[in-house]
Motif scaffolding. Sequence first.
Motif, PDB file in Angstrom:
ATOM      1  N   GLU A 133      50.187  52.370  43.013  1.00 39.78           N
ATOM      2  CA  GLU A 133      49.129  51.909  42.116  1.00 39.78           C
ATOM      3  C   GLU A 133      47.912  51.439  43.259  1.00 39.78           C
ATOM      4  OE1 GLU A 133      49.419  48.720  38.935  1.00 39.78           O
ATOM      5  OE2 GLU A 133      51.167  50.076  38.581  1.00 39.78           O
ATOM      6  N   VAL A 134      46.574  51.751  42.536  1.00 43.23           N
ATOM      7  CA  VAL A 134      45.465  51.113  43.336  1.00 43.23           C
ATOM      8  C   VAL A 134      45.460  49.492  42.985  1.00 43.23           C
ATOM      9  CG1 VAL A 134      43.047  51.069  43.380  1.00 43.23           C
ATOM     10  CG2 VAL A 134      44.275  53.161  43.275  1.00 43.23           C
ATOM     11  N   GLN A 135      45.486  48.894  43.979  1.00 42.70           N
ATOM     12  CA  GLN A 135      45.329  47.287  43.874  1.00 42.70           C
ATOM     13  C   GLN A 135      43.951  46.988  43.505  1.00 42.70           C
ATOM     14  OE1 GLN A 135      48.362  44.946  45.844  1.00 42.70           O
ATOM     15  NE2 GLN A 135      48.268  46.553  47.478  1.00 42.70           N
ATOM     16  N   GLN A 136      43.653  45.950  42.792  1.00 40.60           N
ATOM     17  CA  GLN A 136      42.256  45.544  42.580  1.00 40.60           C
ATOM     18  C   GLN A 136      42.008  44.179  43.024  1.00 40.60           C
ATOM     19  OE1 GLN A 136      39.555  47.150  40.962  1.00 40.60           O
ATOM     20  NE2 GLN A 136      40.615  48.736  40.051  1.00 40.60           N
ATOM     21  N   THR A 137      41.189  43.797  43.701  1.00 38.45           N
ATOM     22  CA  THR A 137      40.627  42.418  44.009  1.00 38.45           C
ATOM     23  C   THR A 137      39.231  42.331  43.945  1.00 38.45           C
ATOM     24  OG1 THR A 137      41.248  40.618  45.658  1.00 38.45           O
ATOM     25  CG2 THR A 137      40.774  42.749  46.496  1.00 38.45           C
ATOM     26  N   PHE A 197      38.699  33.109  41.894  1.00 40.28           N
ATOM     27  CA  PHE A 197      38.375  34.478  42.403  1.00 40.28           C
ATOM     28  C   PHE A 197      39.669  35.253  43.221  1.00 40.28           C
ATOM     29  CE2 PHE A 197      35.449  36.025  45.819  1.00 40.28           C
ATOM     30  CZ  PHE A 197      34.654  36.675  45.111  1.00 40.28           C
ATOM     31  N   ARG A 198      39.827  36.404  42.641  1.00 41.30           N
ATOM     32  CA  ARG A 198      41.028  36.913  43.289  1.00 41.30           C
ATOM     33  C   ARG A 198      40.818  37.117  44.906  1.00 41.30           C
ATOM     34  NH1 ARG A 198      41.873  41.860  39.612  1.00 41.30           N
ATOM     35  NH2 ARG A 198      39.565  41.914  39.882  1.00 41.30           N
ATOM     36  N   VAL A 199      41.434  36.994  45.670  1.00 40.09           N
ATOM     37  CA  VAL A 199      41.547  37.059  47.074  1.00 40.09           C
ATOM     38  C   VAL A 199      42.674  37.626  47.651  1.00 40.09           C
ATOM     39  CG1 VAL A 199      40.885  35.900  49.294  1.00 40.09           C
ATOM     40  CG2 VAL A 199      39.672  34.959  47.294  1.00 40.09           C
ATOM     41  N   MET A 200      42.475  38.471  48.434  1.00 40.28           N
ATOM     42  CA  MET A 200      43.737  39.331  49.131  1.00 40.28           C
ATOM     43  C   MET A 200      43.352  39.313  50.608  1.00 40.28           C
ATOM     44  SD  MET A 200      45.089  42.997  48.455  1.00 40.28           S
ATOM     45  CE  MET A 200      45.223  43.008  46.850  1.00 40.28           C
ATOM     46  N   VAL A 201      44.474  39.028  51.446  1.00 39.84           N
ATOM     47  CA  VAL A 201      44.496  39.004  52.796  1.00 39.84           C
ATOM     48  C   VAL A 201      45.279  40.126  53.316  1.00 39.84           C
ATOM     49  CG1 VAL A 201      44.269  37.834  55.014  1.00 39.84           C
ATOM     50  CG2 VAL A 201      43.662  36.545  52.871  1.00 39.84           C
ATOM     51  N   MET A 218      46.751  36.151  47.865  1.00 38.38           N
ATOM     52  CA  MET A 218      47.948  36.968  48.176  1.00 38.38           C
ATOM     53  C   MET A 218      47.622  37.419  49.514  1.00 38.38           C
ATOM     54  SD  MET A 218      49.498  40.283  46.402  1.00 38.38           S
ATOM     55  CE  MET A 218      47.966  40.554  45.521  1.00 38.38           C
ATOM     56  N   ILE A 219      48.618  36.978  50.507  1.00 40.34           N
ATOM     57  CA  ILE A 219      48.597  37.439  51.932  1.00 40.34           C
ATOM     58  C   ILE A 219      49.959  38.511  52.273  1.00 40.34           C
ATOM     59  CG2 ILE A 219      48.919  37.028  54.399  1.00 40.34           C
ATOM     60  CD1 ILE A 219      48.384  34.002  53.653  1.00 40.34           C
ATOM     61  N   GLN A 220      49.098  39.819  52.462  1.00 46.56           N
ATOM     62  CA  GLN A 220      50.130  40.942  52.795  1.00 46.56           C
ATOM     63  C   GLN A 220      50.251  41.508  54.216  1.00 46.56           C
ATOM     64  OE1 GLN A 220      49.810  44.267  50.086  1.00 46.56           O
ATOM     65  NE2 GLN A 220      49.423  42.857  48.451  1.00 46.56           N
ATOM     66  N   CYS A 221      51.343  41.245  54.707  1.00 53.98           N
ATOM     67  CA  CYS A 221      51.411  41.717  56.272  1.00 53.98           C
ATOM     68  C   CYS A 221      51.980  43.186  56.314  1.00 53.98           C
ATOM     69  CB  CYS A 221      52.110  40.602  57.091  1.00 53.98           C
ATOM     70  SG  CYS A 221      51.250  39.038  57.037  1.00 53.98           S
ATOM     71  N   ARG A 224      40.822  48.477  45.927  1.00 55.02           N
ATOM     72  CA  ARG A 224      39.464  48.360  45.355  1.00 55.02           C
ATOM     73  C   ARG A 224      39.076  47.039  45.542  1.00 55.02           C
ATOM     74  NH1 ARG A 224      37.028  52.966  42.799  1.00 55.02           N
ATOM     75  NH2 ARG A 224      38.600  54.685  42.785  1.00 55.02           N
ATOM     76  N   THR A 225      37.959  46.683  46.145  1.00 53.42           N
ATOM     77  CA  THR A 225      37.313  45.411  46.192  1.00 53.42           C
ATOM     78  C   THR A 225      36.080  45.389  45.952  1.00 53.42           C
ATOM     79  OG1 THR A 225      37.512  43.197  47.495  1.00 53.42           O
ATOM     80  CG2 THR A 225      37.370  45.371  48.522  1.00 53.42           C
ATOM     81  N   LYS A 226      35.426  44.071  45.360  1.00 52.37           N
ATOM     82  CA  LYS A 226      34.034  43.926  45.141  1.00 52.37           C
ATOM     83  C   LYS A 226      33.546  43.502  46.553  1.00 52.37           C
ATOM     84  CE  LYS A 226      30.443  42.750  42.522  1.00 52.37           C
ATOM     85  NZ  LYS A 226      29.535  41.547  42.282  1.00 52.37           N
ATOM     86  N   TYR A 227      33.850  42.613  47.189  1.00 53.21           N
ATOM     87  CA  TYR A 227      33.633  42.117  48.519  1.00 53.21           C
ATOM     88  C   TYR A 227      34.367  42.140  49.585  1.00 53.21           C
ATOM     89  CZ  TYR A 227      30.146  39.526  45.668  1.00 53.21           C
ATOM     90  OH  TYR A 227      29.160  39.203  44.712  1.00 53.21           O
ATOM     91  N   LEU A 228      34.102  42.779  50.748  1.00 51.83           N
ATOM     92  CA  LEU A 228      35.086  43.094  51.934  1.00 51.83           C
ATOM     93  C   LEU A 228      34.486  42.374  53.146  1.00 51.83           C
ATOM     94  CD1 LEU A 228      37.297  44.829  52.912  1.00 51.83           C
ATOM     95  CD2 LEU A 228      35.607  46.576  53.578  1.00 51.83           C
ATOM     96  N   LEU A 229      35.411  41.837  53.575  1.00 48.33           N
ATOM     97  CA  LEU A 229      35.303  40.644  54.888  1.00 48.33           C
ATOM     98  C   LEU A 229      35.857  41.300  56.072  1.00 48.33           C
ATOM     99  CD1 LEU A 229      34.193  38.364  56.433  1.00 48.33           C
ATOM    100  CD2 LEU A 229      35.928  36.948  55.573  1.00 48.33           C
ATOM    101  N   LEU A 230      35.575  41.908  57.012  1.00 47.01           N
ATOM    102  CA  LEU A 230      36.193  42.292  58.216  1.00 47.01           C
ATOM    103  C   LEU A 230      36.377  41.128  59.299  1.00 47.01           C
ATOM    104  CD1 LEU A 230      34.462  45.749  58.669  1.00 47.01           C
ATOM    105  CD2 LEU A 230      36.347  45.170  57.238  1.00 47.01           C
ATOM    106  N   ALA A 231      37.843  40.779  59.513  1.00 40.84           N
ATOM    107  CA  ALA A 231      37.888  39.554  60.436  1.00 40.84           C
ATOM    108  C   ALA A 231      39.033  40.380  61.225  1.00 40.84           C
ATOM    109  CB  ALA A 231      38.469  38.287  59.484  1.00 40.84           C
TER     110      ALA A 231
END
Lengths: 407, 111, 91
Positions: free
Chosen positions: A3-7, A31-35, A78-81, A105-112
């Motif tokens: 499934e395509v995950q949404q955040t 706010f849904r946040v996924m790392v 949600m932290i997924q390693c 799929r995400t609205k905002y994307l942070l590259l760290a």
Amino acid sequence: MSEVQQTDLLIVGAGPAGLSAAATISADRDFRVMVIDEFPEPGGRLLGQFHEERNHSWWIGKIVAADLIIQNTLAGVMIQCGVSVYGLELLPDGWRVLTSKGDIRTKYLLLATGAAEVPMPISGWTLPGVMSIGAAQVMANVHQVKPGERGYIVGVNVLSLAIAKELVVAGIEIEGIALPPDDLFAMEETNPVAAIELLTRLSDAAPAPWMRWGGKLAQKMKLSRLIASCFPKKGVKVWDLPLQLRTALVSIQGVDQVESVIVADVTRSGEIIEGSQREIEVDFVAIAGGLYPLAELAALAGCPFLYVSELGGNIPVHNERLKTTLPNLYVAGNITGVEGAQVAMAQGRLAAHSISYDAGWFACEEEPKLLDAIAEVKEVRRSAMIQFHPEIDSARKRIYELFEHWM
Amino acid sequence: MRKSLRINHHPLLGEMDKKVISFTYNGEKLQGLEGEPIAVALLANHIRILRRHEESGSARGLYCGIGHCMECRVELLGKGQVRACLTPLKEGMEIREGSRLPNAITGRVDS
Amino acid sequence: MRHVNEGYIVCRCEEVTGKQLEDAYLLGAITSRQLKMKTRATMGACQGRVCRQLVNLWLSKKDQCADKGVEPLSYRTPIRLVTFGELAGEE
């Protein structure tokens, strides 16, 4: 198909910047946040770092990471390693991120995504037992297995000294920290004079008082040449480390793995003194070539780049609020330039406020928080124990100016 | 038997709290800690050779330790090639070193 | 005189030596991209994450006037090891 995950916000990289951003934004907003991170456990480079502070207490990255992970867990992040990102695509309403565990799929994307290590090719460096200094750090401090019993470190810089000290604390014997051979692949610190200039820039983090005080004086009076000439060929002990600024590691020997190294004395400008070569038995070699920002994803996304040597390499253009020139794409931590973990954490918090502000809720409340976060990054940078480069502020300004020009 | 390379009493970082499990490497039965990367379990057993270069056959091992350099690709039964520095060890894993490709594939002519 | 040692490997994945870079340069491969095409340096399994910096550095020392911004090497998807199974959405 999985499934395509949404955040709402996807953060790539669960290191100091990514975890700080997630904890800050989720503490404030619904706010849904996924790392996600490709390493098996969260924490990034925090997991392997520790150093002694000015007041002689120890700053232990593992503990800082554990604290951030708890904050995130409590906030429902949600932290997924073990998830690798291999591509990304701009959509009309956000980003599609392609990972080894399916699309997100995400609205905002942070590259760290942090930094990667600059190698230094040396004869024999493909032998098993030769590793980057970061790998030696991860083995000893994250997994608690010695990279070997006795090793040599090649490359004299902030990173190699800090990690060498950590290895000694873990009970690993370091035979020497020497210069790489001065050839066409050599970076700036390859000759003794340049290495001393670099060490004297370390200010409070310099590993010996003569470097802290003598260093500042040397910088002012341009004494590096004299110090290089006087530097004993045997090397000196700093932080209990055998620092050998008049020695180059010229070759790594072994049949199927490292058995020994060949080192040689060098003149103060880095030329090898013939006849001074000698063989020393070791079972590992750590190569410390420094760090460069790992920005492949920003490149795939289509960000413009600027080469900034003070920050370690090619940097995706961004502004002081850590926005890139592309919609809903942000950067934080070492991808914006190589600095310490504490700066990366402050940048993570700033990115969180920047995203909240742009998301448009309670903008009048967000504005002062955002300005505070910008000021905090500067303050943390100013008071950092380890100054990666003295010209960081002006180098960063060049990037912000290019951002304004670009937009 | 050589002493393990594990750091048992780290003065600042404490102890690792993980279960001891068994796995094989090139057919040899070994022990490691559950969940630690394959490359770490092998290093603790003094095994550094993880792969042979596909063409030249030169020995390769762990280089970057964080998944960037791809040097530590090993063969994991049922999974194919994996990065030993990132893949967590599980009970009963059967692992082999990444191998040199036959001349028929690489087109190499040995001199 | 500088200590010249160009016989050893620069690109670990493809086993490209400094000597091979030198030869390619003399044959006219004078940008990073041209060197990559000629020697396969940066084209191996790590996709240049290790040696890209070295090729650029080597070139900048060869040609002091070379602008580091000119013709930088590009990045392409996929940037990480991904199996066909994963592409097909298998667990």
